[in-house]
Design a protein around this motif. Sequence first.
Motif, short mmCIF file in Angstrom:
data_model
loop_
_atom_site.label_atom_id
_atom_site.label_comp_id
_atom_site.label_asym_id
_atom_site.label_seq_id
_atom_site.Cartn_x
_atom_site.Cartn_y
_atom_site.Cartn_z
N VAL A 187 -55.64 -34.40 17.94
CA VAL A 187 -55.32 -33.68 19.07
C VAL A 187 -55.55 -34.71 20.34
N SER A 188 -56.48 -35.47 20.24
CA SER A 188 -56.52 -36.50 21.47
C SER A 188 -55.35 -37.35 21.49
N PHE A 189 -54.65 -37.67 20.40
CA PHE A 189 -53.33 -38.21 20.49
C PHE A 189 -52.45 -37.82 21.32
N PHE A 190 -52.06 -36.39 21.01
CA PHE A 190 -51.29 -35.51 21.53
C PHE A 190 -51.63 -35.24 23.03
N GLY A 200 -62.64 -32.64 10.40
CA GLY A 200 -62.96 -32.62 11.94
C GLY A 200 -62.67 -33.98 12.64
N ALA A 201 -62.93 -35.21 12.18
CA ALA A 201 -62.54 -36.26 12.64
C ALA A 201 -60.98 -36.75 12.66
N ILE A 202 -60.29 -36.10 11.75
CA ILE A 202 -58.84 -36.45 11.61
C ILE A 202 -58.29 -35.40 12.86
N ILE A 203 -58.85 -34.06 12.92
CA ILE A 203 -58.02 -33.19 13.88
C ILE A 203 -58.32 -33.69 15.31
N SER A 246 -60.62 -31.76 22.10
CA SER A 246 -60.23 -31.86 20.71
C SER A 246 -61.43 -31.56 19.83
N LEU A 247 -62.61 -31.41 20.40
CA LEU A 247 -63.76 -31.06 19.61
C LEU A 247 -63.66 -29.57 19.45
N TRP A 248 -63.20 -28.81 20.53
CA TRP A 248 -62.95 -27.53 20.28
C TRP A 248 -62.01 -27.13 19.54
N VAL A 249 -60.88 -27.83 19.33
CA VAL A 249 -59.76 -27.30 18.33
C VAL A 249 -60.43 -27.47 16.85
#
Length: 134
Positions: free
Chosen positions: A119-122, A112-115, A20-23
């Motif tokens: 992404v973590s959720f999905f 970034g926190a939202i992304i 998720s951080l990479w995304v």
Amino acid sequence: MQPAPPALAFAIRTVVVAASLWVATVLVSGIDLATGTTGARIGTLLGVALLFGVVNAVVKPIVATIGCPLYILTLGLFGLVVNALMFMLTGWLSGVLNLPFVVDGFWAAFWGAIIVSIVSFFLHLVIPDRLDNR
């Protein structure tokens, strides 16, 4: 079905946060991963994911408790600000620990926190519950 051993579940959650951080580094200008090789980038992302987990486990509950009136007053929208601040703190601590992960300002941290959350959720939807002990 048996749940996964705690070490495996922890590793899976760490890899999910690292991905998720990479995304977030790809999509948000102002979040940079300044390393050369692919191996170094993966190592940095895993280190930052661990740091992000520690920040969210230790600091975030304290901030949420102190900011409880603001959560109520803003109907929960203050949580977005808290998430951005935790992301900024992670970026700052990464610099202190010589991890080449840079968060450049509040808005980069906000998006970034939202992304990372989305992404973590999905990713957690795809991973079976027994593997990450959710």
